[in-house]
Structures are given as C-alpha cells and as structure tokens.
Design a protein around this motif. Structure first.
Motif, mmCIF file in Angstrom:
data_model
loop_
_atom_site.group_PDB
_atom_site.id
_atom_site.type_symbol
_atom_site.label_atom_id
_atom_site.label_comp_id
_atom_site.label_asym_id
_atom_site.label_seq_id
_atom_site.Cartn_x
_atom_site.Cartn_y
_atom_site.Cartn_z
ATOM 1 N N GLU A 4 37.731 47.003 54.993
ATOM 2 C CA GLU A 4 38.480 46.547 53.322
ATOM 3 C C GLU A 4 38.911 45.209 53.800
ATOM 4 O O GLU A 4 38.866 44.106 54.546
ATOM 5 C CB GLU A 4 39.917 47.406 53.830
ATOM 6 C CG GLU A 4 39.605 48.409 53.889
ATOM 7 C CD GLU A 4 41.830 49.412 54.281
ATOM 8 O OE1 GLU A 4 42.451 48.543 53.592
ATOM 9 O OE2 GLU A 4 42.114 50.684 54.155
ATOM 10 N N HIS A 6 41.188 42.930 51.017
ATOM 11 C CA HIS A 6 42.183 43.184 50.678
ATOM 12 C C HIS A 6 42.238 41.398 49.597
ATOM 13 O O HIS A 6 42.686 40.067 50.540
ATOM 14 C CB HIS A 6 43.734 42.621 51.619
ATOM 15 C CG HIS A 6 44.008 44.109 52.358
ATOM 16 N ND1 HIS A 6 44.921 44.985 51.870
ATOM 17 C CD2 HIS A 6 43.027 44.452 53.352
ATOM 18 C CE1 HIS A 6 44.550 46.067 52.628
ATOM 19 N NE2 HIS A 6 43.572 45.692 53.545
ATOM 20 N N ALA A 7 42.285 41.534 48.400
ATOM 21 C CA ALA A 7 42.245 39.914 47.591
ATOM 22 C C ALA A 7 42.425 40.459 46.168
ATOM 23 O O ALA A 7 42.304 41.323 45.343
ATOM 24 C CB ALA A 7 40.399 39.860 47.717
ATOM 25 N N GLN A 8 43.170 39.550 45.735
ATOM 26 C CA GLN A 8 43.912 39.240 44.593
ATOM 27 C C GLN A 8 44.764 40.592 44.696
ATOM 28 O O GLN A 8 45.137 40.875 43.004
ATOM 29 C CB GLN A 8 43.259 38.975 43.175
ATOM 30 C CG GLN A 8 43.085 37.429 43.575
ATOM 31 C CD GLN A 8 42.126 37.282 42.975
ATOM 32 O OE1 GLN A 8 41.140 37.577 41.799
ATOM 33 N NE2 GLN A 8 40.976 35.519 42.694
ATOM 34 N N GLY A 9 45.660 41.286 45.423
ATOM 35 C CA GLY A 9 46.240 42.369 44.739
ATOM 36 C C GLY A 9 45.641 43.343 45.190
ATOM 37 O O GLY A 9 46.156 45.159 44.841
ATOM 38 N N ALA A 10 43.902 43.341 45.562
ATOM 39 C CA ALA A 10 43.480 44.744 45.460
ATOM 40 C C ALA A 10 42.620 45.522 46.543
ATOM 41 O O ALA A 10 42.482 44.299 47.022
ATOM 42 C CB ALA A 10 41.662 44.681 44.386
ATOM 43 N N VAL A 11 42.213 46.232 47.138
ATOM 44 C CA VAL A 11 41.746 46.947 48.043
ATOM 45 C C VAL A 11 40.914 47.359 48.018
ATOM 46 O O VAL A 11 40.268 47.882 47.292
ATOM 47 C CB VAL A 11 42.430 47.802 48.949
ATOM 48 C CG1 VAL A 11 41.954 48.013 50.503
ATOM 49 C CG2 VAL A 11 43.407 47.379 49.218
ATOM 50 N N HIS A 12 39.005 46.283 48.483
ATOM 51 C CA HIS A 12 38.310 47.023 48.174
ATOM 52 C C HIS A 12 37.402 47.211 49.893
ATOM 53 O O HIS A 12 37.592 46.675 51.167
ATOM 54 C CB HIS A 12 37.226 45.402 47.938
ATOM 55 C CG HIS A 12 37.556 44.491 47.029
ATOM 56 N ND1 HIS A 12 37.991 45.150 45.587
ATOM 57 C CD2 HIS A 12 38.849 43.897 46.526
ATOM 58 C CE1 HIS A 12 37.819 44.543 44.840
ATOM 59 N NE2 HIS A 12 38.833 43.739 45.411
#
Length: 65
Positions: A4, A6-12
């Motif tokens: 994962e 985690h960047a700018q409030g999103a999880v990719h």
C-alpha cells in the motif's frame, strides 16, 4: 504480494514498484511528461525542470545539478 501507498488521504494498492511509479508520478504542467526522479515544484505546480517552469512564466527557477 501487494503493498500500500498512503498519499494525500488515499490508499493505493500495487503489486509492483513500476506500477506504483507510473500511477503516482506527477505530470509536468508544461510538456506533460511524467516526472520520474527529480522535478521542480513552484507555487503548487510541478514541472520536469527549470526550463519548463520558466516557459510557464515562473521566474528565478534553476536546476540543481
């Protein structure tokens, strides 16, 4: 095996670094190239280098080599 980012409030979620880089890399606002490695951020805008920032009217921007 996935991981994962985690960047700018999103999880990719990705299964390889190449896919993560391709998806997460910023785009130069002048020439539209993906910025992999070093770029310059000016007033919240991303450019691949000082030459593109200057082409967009940003003053005083220099590449550090």
């Amino acid at each position: 095996m996935t991981f994962e980012v985690h960047a700018q409030g999103a999880v990719h979620v990705f299964d390889c670094f190449a896919c993560a880089i391709h998806r997460m890399a910023p785009i130069c606002e002048h020439c539209r190239v993906q910025i992999i490695g070093q770029g310059v951020e000016v007033e919240g805008h991303w450019y691949c280098g000082a030459h593109c920032a200057r082409a967009e009217g940003k003053a005083g921007i220099v590449d550090k080599v």
